[in-house]
Write a protein that holds these residues in place. Structure first.
Motif, PDB file in Angstrom:
ATOM      1  N   ARG A 153       0.803  -1.231   0.000  1.00  0.00           N
ATOM      2  CA  ARG A 153       0.000   0.000   0.000  1.00  0.00           C
ATOM      3  C   ARG A 153       0.831   1.273   0.000  1.00  0.00           C
ATOM      4  O   ARG A 153       0.322   2.341  -0.315  1.00  0.00           O
ATOM      5  CB  ARG A 153      -0.940  -0.005   1.203  1.00  0.00           C
ATOM      6  N   LEU A 158       0.653   5.184  -5.551  1.00  0.00           N
ATOM      7  CA  LEU A 158       1.335   6.324  -6.170  1.00  0.00           C
ATOM      8  C   LEU A 158       1.379   6.284  -7.697  1.00  0.00           C
ATOM      9  O   LEU A 158       1.181   7.304  -8.356  1.00  0.00           O
ATOM     10  CB  LEU A 158       2.789   6.397  -5.673  1.00  0.00           C
ATOM     11  N   ALA A 253       5.698  13.688  -7.961  1.00  0.00           N
ATOM     12  CA  ALA A 253       5.827  12.516  -7.092  1.00  0.00           C
ATOM     13  C   ALA A 253       4.666  12.481  -6.111  1.00  0.00           C
ATOM     14  O   ALA A 253       4.041  11.440  -5.909  1.00  0.00           O
ATOM     15  CB  ALA A 253       7.142  12.550  -6.338  1.00  0.00           C
ATOM     16  N   ASN A 254       4.410  13.653  -5.528  1.00  0.00           N
ATOM     17  CA  ASN A 254       3.449  13.714  -4.427  1.00  0.00           C
ATOM     18  C   ASN A 254       3.187  15.192  -4.153  1.00  0.00           C
ATOM     19  O   ASN A 254       4.141  15.960  -3.993  1.00  0.00           O
ATOM     20  CB  ASN A 254       4.093  13.026  -3.203  1.00  0.00           C
TER      21      ASN A 254
HETATM   22  O1  UT7 Z   1       9.100   9.299  -7.918  1.00  0.00           O
HETATM   23  C1  UT7 Z   1      10.244   9.629  -7.235  1.00  0.00           C
HETATM   24  C2  UT7 Z   1      10.531   8.854  -6.031  1.00  0.00           C
HETATM   25  N1  UT7 Z   1       9.464   8.746  -5.092  1.00  0.00           N
HETATM   26  C3  UT7 Z   1       9.055   9.726  -4.273  1.00  0.00           C
HETATM   27  O2  UT7 Z   1       9.447  10.840  -4.372  1.00  0.00           O
HETATM   28  C4  UT7 Z   1       8.066   9.327  -3.174  1.00  0.00           C
HETATM   29  C5  UT7 Z   1       8.364   9.995  -1.884  1.00  0.00           C
HETATM   30  N2  UT7 Z   1       7.553   9.596  -0.757  1.00  0.00           N
HETATM   31  C6  UT7 Z   1       6.187   9.711  -0.636  1.00  0.00           C
HETATM   32  O3  UT7 Z   1       5.496  10.097  -1.545  1.00  0.00           O
HETATM   33  C7  UT7 Z   1       5.588   9.380   0.703  1.00  0.00           C
HETATM   34  O4  UT7 Z   1       6.608   9.120   1.623  1.00  0.00           O
HETATM   35  C8  UT7 Z   1       4.580   8.189   0.704  1.00  0.00           C
HETATM   36  C9  UT7 Z   1       3.293   8.601   0.013  1.00  0.00           C
HETATM   37  C10 UT7 Z   1       5.211   6.989   0.038  1.00  0.00           C
HETATM   38  C11 UT7 Z   1       4.209   7.817   2.146  1.00  0.00           C
HETATM   39  O5  UT7 Z   1       3.652   8.945   2.799  1.00  0.00           O
HETATM   40  P1  UT7 Z   1       4.162   9.388   4.241  1.00  0.00           P
HETATM   41  O6  UT7 Z   1       3.347  10.543   4.639  1.00  0.00           O
HETATM   42  O7  UT7 Z   1       5.658   9.575   4.155  1.00  0.00           O
HETATM   43  O8  UT7 Z   1       3.777   8.143   5.099  1.00  0.00           O
HETATM   44  P2  UT7 Z   1       4.719   7.219   5.992  1.00  0.00           P
HETATM   45  O9  UT7 Z   1       5.534   6.299   5.153  1.00  0.00           O
HETATM   46  O10 UT7 Z   1       5.426   8.090   6.993  1.00  0.00           O
HETATM   47  O11 UT7 Z   1       3.629   6.337   6.752  1.00  0.00           O
HETATM   48  C12 UT7 Z   1       2.700   6.924   7.699  1.00  0.00           C
HETATM   49  C13 UT7 Z   1       1.680   5.876   8.090  1.00  0.00           C
HETATM   50  C14 UT7 Z   1       2.285   4.515   8.430  1.00  0.00           C
HETATM   51  O12 UT7 Z   1       1.543   3.954   9.481  1.00  0.00           O
HETATM   52  P3  UT7 Z   1       2.094   4.049  10.993  1.00  0.00           P
HETATM   53  O13 UT7 Z   1       3.416   3.358  10.971  1.00  0.00           O
HETATM   54  O14 UT7 Z   1       2.204   5.507  11.311  1.00  0.00           O
HETATM   55  O15 UT7 Z   1       1.025   3.329  11.775  1.00  0.00           O
HETATM   56  C15 UT7 Z   1       2.042   3.698   7.178  1.00  0.00           C
HETATM   57  O16 UT7 Z   1       1.962   2.319   7.442  1.00  0.00           O
HETATM   58  O17 UT7 Z   1       0.791   5.638   6.997  1.00  0.00           O
HETATM   59  C16 UT7 Z   1       0.709   4.244   6.724  1.00  0.00           C
HETATM   60  N3  UT7 Z   1       0.469   4.052   5.293  1.00  0.00           N
HETATM   61  C17 UT7 Z   1      -0.787   4.014   4.772  1.00  0.00           C
HETATM   62  N4  UT7 Z   1      -2.000   4.104   5.349  1.00  0.00           N
HETATM   63  C18 UT7 Z   1      -3.074   4.022   4.522  1.00  0.00           C
HETATM   64  C19 UT7 Z   1       1.362   3.927   4.293  1.00  0.00           C
HETATM   65  N5  UT7 Z   1       0.716   3.799   3.129  1.00  0.00           N
HETATM   66  C20 UT7 Z   1      -0.608   3.849   3.399  1.00  0.00           C
HETATM   67  C21 UT7 Z   1      -1.753   3.782   2.583  1.00  0.00           C
HETATM   68  N6  UT7 Z   1      -2.958   3.880   3.201  1.00  0.00           N
HETATM   69  N7  UT7 Z   1      -1.705   3.637   1.260  1.00  0.00           N
END
Ligand code: UT7
Length: 336
Positions: A153, A158, A253-254
């Motif tokens: 997920r 993405l 990306a985001n």
């Molecule tokens: O294309 C070029 C390279 N890529 C990028 O530039 C991507 C860069 N990164 C991002 O876009 C973001 O880091 C993500 C979208 C991948 C993740 O967002 P985030 O705000 O950094 O979330 P996180 O990884 O810090 O996770 C926060 C929480 C976690 O739960 P806990 O540990 O706080 O309980 C994750 O397990 O969100 C959870 N989570 C989700 N929840 C619902 C991660 N993915 C999901 C999801 N739905 N799809």
């Protein structure tokens, strides 16, 4: 140095939509989380039998139709992609044959992930400005859905598929290209990868599921720190200021990354263009798609200055300031 200008643009995205509610049925996620954390509502997914070369072909056909251009006289084809149909032959070679471009044209793929389109544009500019080539077809295209793990997920929400194409021509005295900045920090190579022949980089054992793996937080932090500094380097190399930039097009990306990047630069978010809302993160295609959406919407106009900034796996990044010098469209674009 000769002048070089972008004279035409085309784009293509596959027909199939993958919505946030579709993803709710596939993994433990929800619409609210995805929109709040990424700004993405939908992505386009290629058919099983539809590959990057097919998306490229359609993007070039869109370009030719809209601008009444022929590509028969291009002398170089550059395709930025991380998801070529094959390791080899290149997508560029497939495209040359499919579009009936003479066998005397050069054809090569470039790999710099989400920074790939800006790297390819930079390379094309160098070719044309040096007089080595006259007319270069430059594409950014990816079918990341084919290497996305739809049980993960943190990544499957993405990515989407798409292609963008521009024609770069010798511009006589007119040079649409101003400053640029390139960079790469391989010490972060293990933060986002698609496994290949090797399974170790930076002494880190890579996970090999055959799919893309990403440490989103690390890439997020790196990009928000690196892009504003890179943009300043682009401006310094052009002798320009941020106030002179009509539109900023960072890699889509985001949205949650674009916001702090603009904030750090003190640049209005309303002047940032992105393609992620309905196409997701399309890697090398994201910047030409965003530029094309801006043109279609009547926002981006000829004569305006646009600053492109690609970043991603590598960790590689590339920025380019350019003035838009498109030829007049002869027919309206078909809806994407
Ligand atoms: O294309 C070029 C390279 N890529 C990028 O530039 C991507 C860069 N990164 C991002 O876009 C973001 O880091 C993500 C979208 C991948 C993740 O967002 P985030 O705000 O950094 O979330 P996180 O990884 O810090 O996770 C926060 C929480 C976690 O739960 P806990 O540990 O706080 O309980 C994750 O397990 O969100 C959870 N989570 C989700 N929840 C619902 C991660 N993915 C999901 C999801 N739905 N799809």
């Amino acid at each position: 140095m000769k002048g070089a200008k972008i004279t035409a643009i085309g784009a293509y995205v596959p027909a199939r939509r993958l919505t946030n509610s579709d993803l709710e049925q596939m993994v433990d996620t929800n619409e609210e989380w995805i929109v709040q954390r990424t700004g993405i509502r939908e992505r386009r997914i290629s058919r099983e039998d539809e590959y990057t070369s097919d998306l490229c072909t359609a993007a070039v056909q869109d370009l030719m139709k809209r601008y009444g251009k022929s590509v028969q006289d291009v002398d170089m084809i550059l395709v930025a992609t991380s998801t070529p149909d094959f390791s080899f032959p290149s997508v560029a070679s497939i495209l040359q044959n499919r579009l009936g471009i003479p066998v005397t044209a050069g054809a090569v793929d470039l790999s710099a992930a989400c920074a790939g389109f800006v790297y390819a544009l930079h390379t094309a500019h160098a070719y044309v400005a040096s007089g080595l080539h006259r007319k270069v077809l430059v594409l950014g295209a990816d079918t990341l859905s084919k290497i996305t793990d739809y049980t993960d997920r943190s990544t499957c929400i993405l990515f989407g598929d798409g292609a963008g194409a521009v024609l770069l021509e010798s511009g006589g005295l007119v040079d649409g290209f101003a400053g640029f900045h390139l960079g790469s920090d391989g010490s972060g190579a293990h933060h986002v990868y698609h496994p290949g022949l090797s399974h170790v980089v930076n002494e880190v054992d890579l996970i090999d599921t055959g799919k893309l793996v990403q440490n989103g937080r690390e890439v997020f932090r790196w990009a928000v720190r690196t892009v504003p500094q890179g943009v300043q380097q682009v401006l310094d190399s052009a002798g320009a200021t941020l106030e002179q930039v009509d539109w900023f097009i960072p890699h889509s990306a985001n949205l949650r990354m674009i916001e702090p990047i603009c904030e750090r630069m003190n640049y209005p978010l309303e002047q940032a263009l992105y393609s992620l809302e309905y196409f997701g993160n399309t890697s090398a295609a994201s910047i030409p798609l965003a530029l094309d959406l801006g043109i279609r919407a009547g926002k981006v106009l000829n004569g305006q200055q646009v600053l492109l900034y690609g970043f991603g796996a590598g960790l590689a990044h590339a920025g380019q300031l350019l003035r838009l010098t498109l030829d007049t469209e002869v027919s309206p674009p078909a809806p994407l």
